[in-house]
Design an enzyme around this catalytic site. Structure first.
Site: not given
Ligand code: LLP
Length: 425
Positions: A285, A287, A353
């Site tokens: 695992p 996340r 940008c």
């Protein structure tokens, strides 16, 4: 705002109109350390880990933290001290495990493109297992291991061809993905592996995707993998460990993934029913161990009303928080000190940008220039994917433990960024 809106981030709470992570007031951290600033809760990481540990109580199981989610040294240290192994995908990640005091004998090495140099490094370090992803890789690994007078422990990543029902960029278990060996070919690949002199077959593994919020894909994948274990063992190749990968999702925006212990209660019932409950189990695992343990603090630079859209321009950008730009991912954005007054709907955007440089769209906020916002659920795949685009230094990081705040990474300077470059003389 109520605690309910922060349900995905259980260690973030409002106290007297100030946002806290554990016992630390986030506005104080922003003032002292500047923004953008990642702040992680150690208690949140350990509590996420505890859910897995409860799920595996009494089993022979190893939790290998998939460190690609957040590979900052002090984060690795938390998991190393809690007894975890690590799932790595590069030689650089192995260097980090060592630097963080991790146990190399609990490391597994995943990834479709391991180089010979990385294989040598991992063999010399003595890792637990290589998760091999193709027939071609098997041949090379055997050759490299023999050249060192060793046998490489291998597990083959099989592709169970189940739909994890997640974003296509983070779904990995379908036939069309570059990952793993096709289910139909797996037995043949195992037979080849067993015949190669530089290899020692120890396990099998699969990983079907990331941010999975349903149990069914896991149950289906488990069935497919166990069918293979049966066939491989019938062919005389013993499988000592079964690795079910990572992928469990977190609550970003009202998502309701199963808790790790509830998921594993169901998976273990199936394993037991099929007679494999006492095998050594592994999981990878990422996340679910760190995602909701982190927030990113960012200052409102300008408010820019427009005819079609209002923009809230902040000092964090897609180089710090790439998930919205890459996957149209949603992260909650909340003020550190909520104000009274009418809310305005903004797109929260960074200074880079590119039109893709947004952190949140159509967010209803009551904010003024100079306010600080927290982008929630940013412990996973944010800092680890940060870049220097627009020559922006990477953010600083803080690890909160109770009422203490430790600086675990200083802010990157322009000098840091230019240190590896040279002019032509
Ligand atoms: N094991 C393997 C072989 C993996 O490829 C991954 C993630 C994991 C374990 C850990 O999966 P987790 O438990 O974290 O879901 N950058 C994307 C996620 C990419 C996941 C890549 N592989 C995102 O921000 O959503």
């Amino acid at each position: 705002m109520t605690h309910a809106t922060l349900a995905g981030a259980p260690f973030v709470a409002l106290q007297n109109n100030d946002l806290y992570l554990e016992g630390v007031k986030l506005a104080d951290l922003a003032r002292t350390h500047g923004t953008p600033l990642f702040v992680y809760s150690k208690a949140a990481m350990l509590s996420a880990l505890a859910a897995y540990q409860r799920g595996f109580a009494g089993r022979n199981a190893r939790i290998c933290y998939a460190m690609k989610a957040n590979s900052s040294l002090a984060v690795l240290q938390v998991f190393a001290q809690a007894g975890c192994g690590f799932d790595i995908v590069s030689g650089g990640e192995l260097d980090r495990v060592v630097a963080a005091g991790g146990d190399v004998s609990k490391v597994i090495f995943s990834g479709v493109g391991k180089t010979r140099a990385e294989m040598r490094q991992a063999l010399e370090a003595g890792i637990a297992c290589f998760n091999v992803e193709s027939d071609a890789e098997l041949e090379v690994l055997s050759e490299v291991a023999l050249s060192l007078g060793k046998r490489a422990p291998v597990s083959i990543r099989v592709n169970p061809n189940v739909d994890a029902k997640t974003h296509p960029y983070i779904s990995t278990g379908l036939k069309g993905n570059k990952f793993g060996v096709a289910h139909e070919r797996a037995l043949q690949t195992y037979q080849r592996a067993a015949s190669l002199p530089g290899l020692h077959v120890t396990g099998i593994d699969c990983h079907i995707g990331s941010q999975i919020t349903e149990t069914t894909p896991y149950l289906d994948a488990m069935d497919r993998v166990l069918d293979l274990v049966q066939a491989i063992e019938a062919a005389g190749i013993p499988i000592h460990h079964i690795d079910f990968g990572g992928g469990l999702g977190i609550n970003y925006n009202g998502d309701t993934p199963p808790e790790a212990d509830a998921l594993w209660a169901q998976l273990l019932t199936k394993l037991d029913a099929r007679g494999y409950g006492q095998r050594q189990l592994m999981i990878e695992p990422g996340r679910s161990l760190v995602g909701n343990a982190g927030v990113c603090l960012t200052e409102v630079l300008y408010l820019k009303p427009g005819e079609q859209k209002n923009f809230c321009i902040v000092d964090a950008a897609m180089n710090d928080l790439p998930r919205p730009a890459m996957y149209e991912a949603f992260h909650q954005i909340v003020p550190l000190t909520p104000r009274n007054g009418d809310a305005v709907v903004y797109d929260v955007v960074g200074p880079i940008c590119e039109s893709g440089d947004w952190l949140g769209r159509d967010r209803s906020l009551t904010v003024q220039t100079g306010d600080t916002l927290a982008v929630l659920s940013t412990g996973a795949y944010c800092m680890a994917m940060a870049s220097n685009y627009n020559t922006r230094g990477r953010a600083a990081e803080i690890l909160v433990d109770g009422d203490k705040a430790h600086v675990i990474r200083r802010r990157e300077t322009s000098a840091d960024q230019m240190a590896m470059e040279s002019l032509v003389s």
